[in-house]
Design an enzyme around this catalytic site. Structure first.
Site, PDB file in Angstrom:
ATOM      1  N   ASP A   3       0.871  -1.186   0.000  1.00  0.00           N
ATOM      2  CA  ASP A   3       0.000   0.000   0.000  1.00  0.00           C
ATOM      3  C   ASP A   3       0.905   1.232   0.000  1.00  0.00           C
ATOM      4  OD1 ASP A   3      -2.400   1.600   0.271  1.00  0.00           O
ATOM      5  OD2 ASP A   3      -1.950   1.831   2.394  1.00  0.00           O
ATOM      6  N   SER A   4       0.281   2.395  -0.224  1.00  0.00           N
ATOM      7  CA  SER A   4       1.057   3.639  -0.159  1.00  0.00           C
ATOM      8  C   SER A   4       1.507   3.936   1.275  1.00  0.00           C
ATOM      9  CB  SER A   4       0.204   4.789  -0.683  1.00  0.00           C
ATOM     10  OG  SER A   4      -0.982   4.890   0.087  1.00  0.00           O
TER      11      SER A   4
ATOM     12  N   TYR B 118      -0.914   8.454  -2.706  1.00  0.00           N
ATOM     13  CA  TYR B 118      -1.055   8.098  -4.116  1.00  0.00           C
ATOM     14  C   TYR B 118      -2.318   8.738  -4.715  1.00  0.00           C
ATOM     15  CZ  TYR B 118       2.374   4.205  -4.118  1.00  0.00           C
ATOM     16  OH  TYR B 118       3.504   3.433  -4.079  1.00  0.00           O
TER      17      TYR B 118
ATOM     18  N   CYS C 156      -4.207  -1.565  -1.917  1.00  0.00           N
ATOM     19  CA  CYS C 156      -4.387  -0.131  -2.142  1.00  0.00           C
ATOM     20  C   CYS C 156      -5.352  -0.002  -3.317  1.00  0.00           C
ATOM     21  CB  CYS C 156      -3.041   0.493  -2.489  1.00  0.00           C
ATOM     22  SG  CYS C 156      -3.150   2.221  -2.996  1.00  0.00           S
ATOM     23  N   ASN C 157      -6.479   0.640  -3.084  1.00  0.00           N
ATOM     24  CA  ASN C 157      -7.463   0.771  -4.160  1.00  0.00           C
ATOM     25  C   ASN C 157      -6.930   1.634  -5.305  1.00  0.00           C
ATOM     26  OD1 ASN C 157     -10.319  -0.299  -3.104  1.00  0.00           O
ATOM     27  ND2 ASN C 157      -9.121   0.489  -1.405  1.00  0.00           N
ATOM     28  N   THR C 158      -6.184   2.671  -4.939  1.00  0.00           N
ATOM     29  CA  THR C 158      -5.672   3.592  -5.956  1.00  0.00           C
ATOM     30  C   THR C 158      -4.730   2.854  -6.906  1.00  0.00           C
ATOM     31  OG1 THR C 158      -5.788   5.293  -4.249  1.00  0.00           O
ATOM     32  CG2 THR C 158      -4.578   5.847  -6.246  1.00  0.00           C
TER      33      THR C 158
ATOM     34  N   GLU D 182      -3.657   8.564   8.486  1.00  0.00           N
ATOM     35  CA  GLU D 182      -2.196   8.489   8.650  1.00  0.00           C
ATOM     36  C   GLU D 182      -1.756   9.261   9.890  1.00  0.00           C
ATOM     37  OE1 GLU D 182       0.563   7.138   6.920  1.00  0.00           O
ATOM     38  OE2 GLU D 182      -0.758   5.931   5.674  1.00  0.00           O
TER      39      GLU D 182
ATOM     40  N   CYS E  64     -11.126   2.710  -0.068  1.00  0.00           N
ATOM     41  CA  CYS E  64      -9.733   3.086   0.218  1.00  0.00           C
ATOM     42  C   CYS E  64      -9.363   2.334   1.488  1.00  0.00           C
ATOM     43  CB  CYS E  64      -9.605   4.590   0.442  1.00  0.00           C
ATOM     44  SG  CYS E  64      -7.961   5.081   1.044  1.00  0.00           S
TER      45      CYS E  64
ATOM     46  N   HIS F  34      -7.407   2.929   3.778  1.00  0.00           N
ATOM     47  CA  HIS F  34      -7.233   3.747   4.985  1.00  0.00           C
ATOM     48  C   HIS F  34      -8.557   3.977   5.722  1.00  0.00           C
ATOM     49  CE1 HIS F  34      -3.311   4.748   3.306  1.00  0.00           C
ATOM     50  NE2 HIS F  34      -3.000   5.351   4.447  1.00  0.00           N
TER      51      HIS F  34
HETATM   52  N1  DGL Z   1      -4.830   3.365   0.860  1.00  0.00           N
HETATM   53  C1  DGL Z   1      -4.847   3.765  -0.493  1.00  0.00           C
HETATM   54  C2  DGL Z   1      -6.114   3.287  -1.205  1.00  0.00           C
HETATM   55  O1  DGL Z   1      -6.661   2.273  -0.826  1.00  0.00           O
HETATM   56  C3  DGL Z   1      -4.478   5.138  -0.926  1.00  0.00           C
HETATM   57  C4  DGL Z   1      -4.229   6.262  -0.005  1.00  0.00           C
HETATM   58  C5  DGL Z   1      -3.388   7.322  -0.693  1.00  0.00           C
HETATM   59  O2  DGL Z   1      -2.177   7.081  -0.795  1.00  0.00           O
HETATM   60  O3  DGL Z   1      -3.932   8.343  -1.152  1.00  0.00           O
HETATM   61  O4  DGL Z   1      -6.541   3.871  -2.159  1.00  0.00           O
END
Ligand code: DGL
Length: 283
Positions: free
Chosen positions: A15-16, A47, A78-80, A158, A196, A198
């Site tokens: 993940d990011s 990300y 990480c979804n992104t 975060e 996401c 997070h």
């Molecule tokens: N946790 C990440 C996601 O699932 C991205 C968070 C980020 O880096 O903006 O998209």
């Protein structure tokens, strides 16, 4: 390498930042005998505000590191990165099994929704790219998907600011408009997807904003099941054996701020992480 040796390799999770630890937690529950190697690309986070080209570049670099470390499968937690970079990662590292979180998240949403009116929240990049909208309507043609980018949630998570006035205010600003009806026969979404990794940490304040009637789902458990199925199908699964192999090991890599990663990451994983358990890595 023999099949036995391959089975003994760890599963890479990426993940990011610390968000993917919510997926790692589900993976550990589903696959307790497996070893995991988790990479948080904390130097490049977030990300979600970056262009698709940049996310692909970052995701490929992260995958390269984990592949060099000898993982038998890769979970893009990480979804992104899943939305932007899965095809590029799969092409570069075929035949390595690479599992993303968007498709499992869409499956969880479709299973939970009775009306087919589904709300999705994610990063700017995930919402802009429309991956959830596409995955949900592929699984349930005719579904009505409303999506909202909630990028500030990433920073709050975060930072560990997961409750209190700031988090509550952010949740209200994003979610009240998302669930507002236009009065012209609009039907309320009955399901909200946390698109996401997070966002599950903010579940209590998200729940307060949307009320108790909405199903809230994320991709962690469905992703973990998808990983199990994939490993089983490729005879790569490591089960707890009669010889007593119990809980597998966990190792962490972060590209910046190992102390911060350990401090915040413990909350996401549900168990404390010592700074000494996190290796600093330059990619
Ligand atoms: N946790 C990440 C996601 O699932 C991205 C968070 C980020 O880096 O903006 O998209």
């Amino acid at each position: 390498m023999s099949a036995h040796d391959q089975r003994a390799q760890p599963i890479g999770v990426f993940d990011s930042g610390v968000g993917g630890l919510t997926v790692l937690r589900a993976l550990q529950l589903e696959l307790p005998a497996e070893d995991f190697l988790y990479l948080g690309d904390t130097a490049r986070l977030p990300y979600g505000t970056k262009s698709p080209q940049t996310v692909v570049r970052y995701a490929l670099a992260a995958a390269d590191v984990l592949v060099r470390r000898g993982v038998k499968a890769l979970v893009v937690a990480c979804n992104t990165a899943s939305a932007a970079a899965l095809p590029a990662m799969r092409e570069r590292h075929a035949p390595l099994p690479i599992i993303g979180v968007v498709e499992p998240g869409a499956q969880a949403a479709v299973a939970a929704s009775r009306s087919g009116h589904i709300a999705v929240i994610g990063t700017e990049a995930t919402v802009r790219g429309g991956a959830y909208q596409a995955a949900i309507t592929r699984l349930r043609p005719g579904a009505v998907v409303r999506a909202m980018a909630c990028q500030v949630f990433v920073a709050l998570a975060e930072e560990g600011w997961i409750d209190g006035a700031v988090a509550r205010d952010a949740a209200q600003r994003y979610l009240v408009p998302l669930f507002a009806l236009n009065g012209k026969g609009d039907i309320a979404s009955d399901t909200l997807v946390l698109g996401c990794t997070h966002f599950p940490l903010l579940l209590p304040i998200i729940r307060q904003s949307v009320g108790t009637a909405v199903n809230i789902v994320d991709s962690a458990a469905t992703t973990a099941r998808a990983v199990r199925e994939r490993l089983e199908a490729q005879a790569l699964l490591r089960e707890p054996g009669p010889s007593g192999r119990g809980i597998g090991s966990l190792r962490f890599l972060a590209t910046d701020g190992v102390a911060r990663f350990a401090a915040i990451g413990g909350g996401f994983l549900g168990v404390a992480i010592a700074p000494g358990e996190v290796e600093l890595l330059d990619i």
